[in-house]
Scaffold this motif. Structure first.
Motif, PDB file in Angstrom:
ATOM      1  N   THR A 196       0.835  -1.213   0.000  1.00  0.00           N
ATOM      2  CA  THR A 196       0.000   0.000   0.000  1.00  0.00           C
ATOM      3  C   THR A 196       0.862   1.252   0.000  1.00  0.00           C
ATOM      4  O   THR A 196       0.581   2.219  -0.718  1.00  0.00           O
ATOM      5  N   MET A 197       1.919   1.234   0.804  1.00  0.00           N
ATOM      6  CA  MET A 197       2.839   2.372   0.863  1.00  0.00           C
ATOM      7  C   MET A 197       3.455   2.644  -0.508  1.00  0.00           C
ATOM      8  O   MET A 197       3.466   3.788  -0.991  1.00  0.00           O
ATOM      9  N   GLU A 198       3.957   1.602  -1.158  1.00  0.00           N
ATOM     10  CA  GLU A 198       4.595   1.771  -2.464  1.00  0.00           C
ATOM     11  C   GLU A 198       3.615   2.336  -3.483  1.00  0.00           C
ATOM     12  O   GLU A 198       3.934   3.290  -4.218  1.00  0.00           O
ATOM     13  N   ALA A 199       2.402   1.800  -3.512  1.00  0.00           N
ATOM     14  CA  ALA A 199       1.408   2.246  -4.487  1.00  0.00           C
ATOM     15  C   ALA A 199       0.954   3.675  -4.218  1.00  0.00           C
ATOM     16  O   ALA A 199       0.776   4.478  -5.145  1.00  0.00           O
ATOM     17  N   ALA A 239       9.052   0.726  12.782  1.00  0.00           N
ATOM     18  CA  ALA A 239       8.817   1.871  11.894  1.00  0.00           C
ATOM     19  C   ALA A 239       9.802   1.811  10.734  1.00  0.00           C
ATOM     20  O   ALA A 239      11.025   1.758  10.957  1.00  0.00           O
ATOM     21  N   CYS A 240       9.290   1.786   9.502  1.00  0.00           N
ATOM     22  CA  CYS A 240      10.121   1.700   8.296  1.00  0.00           C
ATOM     23  C   CYS A 240      10.063   3.017   7.527  1.00  0.00           C
ATOM     24  O   CYS A 240       8.978   3.507   7.200  1.00  0.00           O
ATOM     25  N   TRP A 241      11.220   3.551   7.208  1.00  0.00           N
ATOM     26  CA  TRP A 241      11.323   4.759   6.378  1.00  0.00           C
ATOM     27  C   TRP A 241      11.499   4.310   4.935  1.00  0.00           C
ATOM     28  O   TRP A 241      12.420   3.557   4.617  1.00  0.00           O
ATOM     29  N   ILE A 242      10.608   4.801   4.075  1.00  0.00           N
ATOM     30  CA  ILE A 242      10.566   4.337   2.687  1.00  0.00           C
ATOM     31  C   ILE A 242      10.562   5.527   1.731  1.00  0.00           C
ATOM     32  O   ILE A 242       9.833   6.501   1.931  1.00  0.00           O
ATOM     33  N   ARG A 243      11.382   5.425   0.686  1.00  0.00           N
ATOM     34  CA  ARG A 243      11.382   6.409  -0.398  1.00  0.00           C
ATOM     35  C   ARG A 243      10.754   5.777  -1.636  1.00  0.00           C
ATOM     36  O   ARG A 243      10.892   4.585  -1.875  1.00  0.00           O
ATOM     37  N   ARG A 244      10.122   6.593  -2.448  1.00  0.00           N
ATOM     38  CA  ARG A 244       9.503   6.073  -3.664  1.00  0.00           C
ATOM     39  C   ARG A 244      10.500   6.079  -4.816  1.00  0.00           C
ATOM     40  O   ARG A 244      11.610   6.579  -4.710  1.00  0.00           O
ATOM     41  N   GLY A 245      10.064   5.529  -5.929  1.00  0.00           N
ATOM     42  CA  GLY A 245      10.870   5.559  -7.137  1.00  0.00           C
ATOM     43  C   GLY A 245      11.736   4.325  -7.281  1.00  0.00           C
ATOM     44  O   GLY A 245      11.625   3.350  -6.545  1.00  0.00           O
ATOM     45  N   SER A 246      12.637   4.372  -8.247  1.00  0.00           N
ATOM     46  CA  SER A 246      13.497   3.225  -8.555  1.00  0.00           C
ATOM     47  C   SER A 246      14.696   3.223  -7.614  1.00  0.00           C
ATOM     48  O   SER A 246      15.816   3.539  -8.005  1.00  0.00           O
ATOM     49  N   GLY A 247      14.413   2.900  -6.349  1.00  0.00           N
ATOM     50  CA  GLY A 247      15.463   2.913  -5.345  1.00  0.00           C
ATOM     51  C   GLY A 247      16.155   1.576  -5.231  1.00  0.00           C
ATOM     52  O   GLY A 247      16.233   0.800  -6.188  1.00  0.00           O
ATOM     53  N   SER A 248      16.632   1.306  -4.028  1.00  0.00           N
ATOM     54  CA  SER A 248      17.470   0.126  -3.826  1.00  0.00           C
ATOM     55  C   SER A 248      16.681  -1.148  -3.557  1.00  0.00           C
ATOM     56  O   SER A 248      17.280  -2.223  -3.436  1.00  0.00           O
TER      57      SER A 248
END
Length: 332
Positions: A120-123, A162-171
């Motif tokens: 859900t977070m990614e979308a 707690a997870c910190w997440i960035r969007r896009g073509s990351g790692s």
């Protein structure tokens, strides 16, 4: 997307297998060897799930360069919020001084919640063009268990992640997602009262208090039904996930599976041909922490080594009965 860092929140109060056995009447050897708990963290007096969640986010910030003012999305996975209204994400954001432009909501999912939440977070980040988000998990079941109930109090522990997440073509790539729900088995893990069908208060009852047994507000679990569900359905979910990702079992470096019990996970691994040296376990020090089991396992992996070039299968299963499996691929 990119999983940048993971923080954790744990109660100070710790109980050993012997202490749990003394309260529940269970055999200490059963708790240590079958359930797998050597010790667990449990909420103390006056401590709440929001306290643990706040601790987890602050731990995340302390071990990374995450700036909470840059976070555009906060998702809180829980089935045991501090209050039925409002959702936990709102007061958590306020406690942390996060911007009011923040999008926030709760996901009412249990053991499968982290995988659902990650998807859900990614979308959401991608659809709304939001750059950064935090995914929080916290289900303090100690607040809804009867102390003498071996089926629950000898199994669960309290924790937040707690997870910190960035969007896009990351790692990090989340691949091979496989979801499922079998509502016919929903009664295997449930709280009978407190919802709309058996409310605490109702306009239809003159005195305003529903007439039901206090135990109806406690968590109840049929461990045998859950065990049969997990070992009957989840191996198929593993295979579905691998097929969708175009991978084979040998391509997976680590398996971070929901920690229902040691016996359950070891049986599941054996039936699924998962090598024991690739299977991560943390139930011994935490108990079954519901939606937080998988991120706590990932946190240990990330702290121990670089995951660059490795794949981790994640799978959560339980309340619903629901399940969610996926593969995290960490780019070089």
């Amino acid at each position: 997307m990119s999983i940048e860092a993971i923080g954790r929140g744990l109660p100070q109060r710790v109980e050993t297998a012997e202490e749990i056995a003394a309260v529940t009447g269970a055999d200490p050897d059963f708790i240590r060897n079958k359930v797998g708990i050597q010790s667990r963290h449990i909420l103390g007096p006056g401590e709440t799930g929001l306290d643990l969640a706040e601790q987890a986010v602050k731990d995340l910030v302390s071990r990374s360069d995450c700036n909470l003012s840059d976070i555009g999305l906060l998702i809180f996975v829980t089935q045991t919020p501090d209050q039925r209204i409002p959702h936990n994400a709102a007061p958590l954001a306020h406690r942390l001084g996060m911007p009011t432009t923040l999008a926030s909501f709760d996901l009412s999912l249990g053991c499968s919640g982290f995988v659902y939440g990650l998807s859900t977070m990614e979308a959401f980040l991608e659809a709304q063009g939001i750059e950064q988000g935090i995914l929080v998990t916290c289900d303090p079941y100690s607040r809804i268990m009867a102390s003498n109930d071996k089926a629950t109090n000898a199994v669960f522990g309290d924790a937040a992640a707690a997870c910190w997440i960035r969007r896009g073509s990351g790692s990090t790539k989340l691949k091979g997602l496989d979801f499922g729900t079998d509502g016919s088995g929903a009664g295997a893990i449930q709280i009978e009262a407190g919802g709309g069908a058996a409310p605490l208060v109702s306009l239809d009852i003159p005195e305003g208090i529903a007439d039901f047994d206090r135990d109806a507000l406690r968590l109840k679990m049929n461990g045998r039904d859950v065990f049969n569900f997990v070992n009957g359905v989840i191996p198929k979910s593993f295979n579905n996930s691998l097929e969708k990702a175009g991978l084979e079992l040998g391509d997976i470096d680590w398996f971070a599976l929901h920690q229902g019990s040691a016996f359950m996970i070891q049986t599941l691994a054996k039936r699924s041909d998962i090598p024991s040296e690739k299977l991560r376990m943390n139930i011994g020090q935490f108990g079954n922490t519901v939606s937080s089991t998988i991120p706590l396992l990932l946190s240990d992996l990330m702290n121990e080594q670089s995951l660059a070039g490795q794949r981790v299968m994640i799978s959560g299963f339980g309340v619903g009965l629901s399940w969610a499996t996926g593969i995290l691929e960490f780019n070089v």
